[in-house]
Each structure stands twice: as structure tokens, then as C-alpha cells.
Write a protein that holds these residues in place. Sequence first.
Motif: not given
Length: 117
Positions: A22, A36-37, A45, A47, A94-96, A106-107, A110
Motif C-alpha cells: 500500500c 488493512w481490512y 468488511r 479488520r 483494502f488499506c486505510f 482514507y481508503w 482495494g
Amino acid sequence: QVQLVESGGGLVQSGGSLRLSCVVSGNTVRTSIMGWYRQAPGKQRERVAVISSGGTSTTEGSVKGRFAVSNDNSKNTMYLQMNSLKPEDTGVYFCFALLSGNPQPYWGQGTQVTVSS
């Protein structure tokens, strides 16, 4: 603001490994928490892992002992090393990022991970 771009997803056999990346750009100095989710088809979703700007990390639930999160501040990149993958690890990852003083995450867009049995 920050922008996040994931990569590294793909198709792997059960028991295999993948490393997700990411890359973070923008106001990275204010990044306090990243992680990460994942979201499996038809599921909420969930975590997977979290890491602080100081490097303290944790993984959640069923991925403990198999996944590890790390970051390379010199490259503004966070990683998710996934080992001993199982079909139930299939999903979009997805990283956040959370910035100091801002509760809105912020995302990234994916990246798909598919584990075949």
C-alpha cells in the motif's frame, strides 16, 4: 489528504503466500494509524491488521500467526505479508490511513486476493 494505492493481490493456492503493498502519497507526515481490512463476497468488511506510525502492530482473529503488517517509512509503503493462505482468506483487501486529528479514514481502491483449494 492522502492517497493510497494497493497492489500485490492475485490468485494463489491454499498454503501459499502473497505480499500486499500500500503506497501512500500526499500528507504522509500526519499519518498516525494504518492498516488493512478485507471483504469477502456477501460479508461485512473486517479488520485484518493495524500498525501505528511508530511501528506497533497487531493482527486480528483468524489471521494471527499467519499474517504480518509492516511499514517502510522511507518508501511511504505499508505491507501485508500473508502466509499459509486459506480459501476463507479470499476477498478484496483494502488499506486505510488515519491522520492525526482527523477521525475520517482514507481508503485505497482495494486489491483482490483469491485462494483456491
